[in-house]
Design an enzyme around this catalytic site. Structure first.
Site, PDB file in Angstrom:
ATOM      1  N   TYR A   1       0.834  -1.208   0.000  1.00 14.37           N
ATOM      2  CA  TYR A   1       0.000   0.000   0.000  1.00 14.37           C
ATOM      3  C   TYR A   1       0.869   1.260   0.000  1.00 14.37           C
ATOM      4  O   TYR A   1       0.558   2.235  -0.688  1.00 14.37           O
ATOM      5  CB  TYR A   1      -0.937   0.018   1.215  1.00 14.37           C
ATOM      6  CG  TYR A   1      -1.633   1.358   1.381  1.00 14.37           C
ATOM      7  CD1 TYR A   1      -2.516   1.826   0.413  1.00 14.37           C
ATOM      8  CD2 TYR A   1      -1.373   2.166   2.487  1.00 14.37           C
ATOM      9  CE1 TYR A   1      -3.137   3.062   0.552  1.00 14.37           C
ATOM     10  CE2 TYR A   1      -1.989   3.394   2.631  1.00 14.37           C
ATOM     11  CZ  TYR A   1      -2.873   3.838   1.666  1.00 14.37           C
ATOM     12  OH  TYR A   1      -3.472   5.057   1.792  1.00 14.37           O
TER      13      TYR A   1
ATOM     14  N   ARG B   1       1.445   6.651  -6.784  1.00 14.39           N
ATOM     15  CA  ARG B   1       0.307   7.549  -7.030  1.00 14.39           C
ATOM     16  C   ARG B   1       0.775   9.005  -6.995  1.00 14.39           C
ATOM     17  O   ARG B   1       0.473   9.781  -7.914  1.00 14.39           O
ATOM     18  CB  ARG B   1      -0.772   7.299  -5.977  1.00 14.39           C
ATOM     19  CG  ARG B   1      -1.900   8.335  -5.999  1.00 14.39           C
ATOM     20  CD  ARG B   1      -3.078   7.934  -5.134  1.00 14.39           C
ATOM     21  NE  ARG B   1      -2.764   7.751  -3.726  1.00 14.39           N
ATOM     22  CZ  ARG B   1      -3.656   7.392  -2.793  1.00 14.39           C
ATOM     23  NH1 ARG B   1      -4.919   7.179  -3.137  1.00 14.39           N
ATOM     24  NH2 ARG B   1      -3.309   7.232  -1.529  1.00 14.39           N
TER      25      ARG B   1
ATOM     26  N   TYR C   1      -1.116  12.765   7.841  1.00 12.59           N
ATOM     27  CA  TYR C   1      -0.760  11.579   8.623  1.00 12.59           C
ATOM     28  C   TYR C   1       0.727  11.628   8.958  1.00 12.59           C
ATOM     29  O   TYR C   1       1.548  12.007   8.115  1.00 12.59           O
ATOM     30  CB  TYR C   1      -1.038  10.301   7.831  1.00 12.59           C
ATOM     31  CG  TYR C   1      -2.476   9.833   7.810  1.00 12.59           C
ATOM     32  CD1 TYR C   1      -3.448  10.389   8.627  1.00 12.59           C
ATOM     33  CD2 TYR C   1      -2.854   8.785   6.966  1.00 12.59           C
ATOM     34  CE1 TYR C   1      -4.757   9.919   8.588  1.00 12.59           C
ATOM     35  CE2 TYR C   1      -4.160   8.317   6.923  1.00 12.59           C
ATOM     36  CZ  TYR C   1      -5.107   8.889   7.734  1.00 12.59           C
ATOM     37  OH  TYR C   1      -6.400   8.427   7.690  1.00 12.59           O
TER      38      TYR C   1
ATOM     39  N   ARG D   1     -11.893  13.367   2.819  1.00 10.54           N
ATOM     40  CA  ARG D   1     -12.762  12.390   3.495  1.00 10.54           C
ATOM     41  C   ARG D   1     -14.097  12.224   2.770  1.00 10.54           C
ATOM     42  O   ARG D   1     -14.736  11.175   2.873  1.00 10.54           O
ATOM     43  CB  ARG D   1     -13.004  12.830   4.935  1.00 10.54           C
ATOM     44  CG  ARG D   1     -11.760  12.853   5.790  1.00 10.54           C
ATOM     45  CD  ARG D   1     -11.164  11.482   5.990  1.00 10.54           C
ATOM     46  NE  ARG D   1      -9.930  11.525   6.767  1.00 10.54           N
ATOM     47  CZ  ARG D   1      -9.198  10.450   7.038  1.00 10.54           C
ATOM     48  NH1 ARG D   1      -9.563   9.254   6.605  1.00 10.54           N
ATOM     49  NH2 ARG D   1      -8.091  10.568   7.727  1.00 10.54           N
TER      50      ARG D   1
ATOM     51  N   GLU E   1     -14.263  -1.413   6.354  1.00 11.63           N
ATOM     52  CA  GLU E   1     -14.288  -0.033   5.850  1.00 11.63           C
ATOM     53  C   GLU E   1     -15.567   0.160   5.051  1.00 11.63           C
ATOM     54  O   GLU E   1     -16.065  -0.788   4.437  1.00 11.63           O
ATOM     55  CB  GLU E   1     -13.047   0.209   4.970  1.00 11.63           C
ATOM     56  CG  GLU E   1     -12.912   1.634   4.463  1.00 11.63           C
ATOM     57  CD  GLU E   1     -11.553   1.886   3.782  1.00 11.63           C
ATOM     58  OE1 GLU E   1     -10.519   1.757   4.471  1.00 11.63           O
ATOM     59  OE2 GLU E   1     -11.553   2.198   2.583  1.00 11.63           O
TER      60      GLU E   1
HETATM   61  C1  3EB Z   1      -7.949   5.891   6.355  1.00 14.56           C
HETATM   62  O1  3EB Z   1      -8.884   6.437   6.943  1.00 14.56           O
HETATM   63  C2  3EB Z   1      -8.218   4.562   5.709  1.00 14.56           C
HETATM   64  O2  3EB Z   1      -5.107   5.894   0.137  1.00 14.56           O
HETATM   65  O3  3EB Z   1      -6.709   6.685  -1.111  1.00 14.56           O
HETATM   66  C3  3EB Z   1      -9.170   5.460   3.033  1.00 14.56           C
HETATM   67  C4  3EB Z   1      -9.539   6.092   1.848  1.00 14.56           C
HETATM   68  C5  3EB Z   1      -7.861   5.068   3.211  1.00 14.56           C
HETATM   69  C6  3EB Z   1      -8.600   6.317   0.842  1.00 14.56           C
HETATM   70  C7  3EB Z   1      -6.304   6.178  -0.057  1.00 14.56           C
HETATM   71  C8  3EB Z   1      -6.922   5.292   2.186  1.00 14.56           C
HETATM   72  C9  3EB Z   1      -7.279   5.927   1.019  1.00 14.56           C
HETATM   73  O4  3EB Z   1      -6.817   6.371   6.314  1.00 14.56           O
HETATM   74  C10 3EB Z   1      -7.438   4.369   4.465  1.00 14.56           C
END
Ligand code: 3EB
Length: 330
Positions: A151, A158, A210, A223, A323
């Site tokens: 990932y 990406r 993050y 989000r 999820e």
């Molecule tokens: C999170 O909340 C879960 O890498 O595009 C959620 C939605 C998550 C999109 C992405 C990753 C991605 O971090 C992971």
């Protein structure tokens, strides 16, 4: 002083959001209907079609037979292929999809870089260049440790492929692991001629902030995304993340509960009324097939009447068991 309304105002006259539904139907049937922008089958048993609007998503559905997911617009739809990109467009909306075999690009990072390079070039040359929502399905997403986890390699590729394409703001997104034996990277998106309105979750740190432990390249996604006319909210993959940390490790029920709290927080932040309804299709990705019946039961209780597609998929953090993503119409 009295306020007229606390809820969001749908903007009449602006581009109406595509209608997303799940339906038991054959691909030929839905692809022949006027206004079909895209249609998706799920799992190895799904049909194939040469129509660029059709995508067989490499995730198995826990319910058999699996329905088809349908995106429809009030307009005539044209379609085509350009390089690795398959696309369709109509009424100000654009669907684009890329599927790459990792073996052709030296692995997941190279494939991800190539896929995003092609998507950026293609979408950037279109009138519908506002990317609002992206889905990424990745083989063996949690294989490898720390920065070598697949990932995280995907995130590197990406970001490299995108360059500064999302410098003005990230689209909503999902990134989920699939179990197809072929390591195929599947990416598809929805774009439009008009900009949307990104929504963050006040309970969560924005993904692009993050901390380092989650990878060298922070994931770039919003989000959720309100569609241009504010008539629908596209909700990103949402899990039991509070702040930046994963919550309730090893506790399925608590993770699902936290996920539902996060979904409600997104609706509230978007000024939408609480709750989901029969027009709000959701996808639920479950890591362990043994958990699927329990997830189905809990969602049936908590979200009565809501169309939920239950899929076998791995969340990009290995400690997360479930999820949810989807749509909420105003
Ligand atoms: C999170 O909340 C879960 O890498 O595009 C959620 C939605 C998550 C999109 C992405 C990753 C991605 O971090 C992971």
């Amino acid at each position: 002083m009295a306020q007229a309304s606390e809820h969001l105002q749908v903007q009449p006259g602006l581009l109406r959001a595509p209608r997303v539904t799940y339906r038991m139907a054959a691909p030929q049937t839905v692809l022949a209907e006027p206004g079909t922008l895209a249609a998706f089958g799920f799992g190895a048993g799904a049909s194939d079609s040469d129509d660029p609007r059709w995508l067989r998503v490499a995730l198995e559905c826990f319910d058999a037979p699996a329905p088809v997911e349908l995106w429809q617009v009030d307009a005539e739809v044209s379609r085509g292929c350009e390089g690795a990109v398959r696309w369709s467009a109509g009424g100000g909306w654009l669907f684009a999809a890329v599927e790459l075999d990792e073996a052709d690009f030296g692995g997941i990072e190279g494939a991800s870089r190539q896929a995003y390079t092609e998507l950026r070039r293609f979408v950037g040359a279109r009138d519908e260049s506002c990317v609002l929502r992206i889905w990424n399905y990745i083989a063996d997403i949690n294989h490898g440790q720390d920065d070598a986890e697949r990932y995280k390699q995907f995130c590197n590729g990406r970001a490299a492929g995108l360059g500064d394409f999302f410098a003005h703001g990230f689209p909503a997104a999902t990134a989920i692991g699939h179990h197809d034996r072929r390591r195929v990277l599947q990416i598809y998106l929805l774009a439009s001629i008009d900009t949307g309105h990104a929504v963050e979750n006040p309970r969560q740190v924005s993904a692009w902030h993050y901390p380092r432990q989650y990878g060298r390249t922070s994931p770039g996604f919003a989000r959720a995304m309100l569609m241009p006319a504010r008539d629908a909210l596209a909700i990103s993959g949402t899990a039991a993340v509070v702040g930046y940390a994963s919550a309730h490790e090893g506790d399925l029920d608590a993770q699902l509960n936290e996920t539902l709290t996060n979904l409600e927080a997104l609706l509230a932040t978007a000024d939408m009324p609480a709750g989901f309804d029969t027009l709000s299709p959701l996808k639920t990705y479950v890591r362990h097939p043994v958990d699927a019946p329990r997830v189905r039961d809990i969602l049936h209780q908590r979200l009565p009447g809501v169309p939920v597609l239950l899929l076998h998929g791995d969340v990009c953090r290995r400690e997360l068991l479930v999820e949810i993503d989807g749509w909420r119409y105003a």
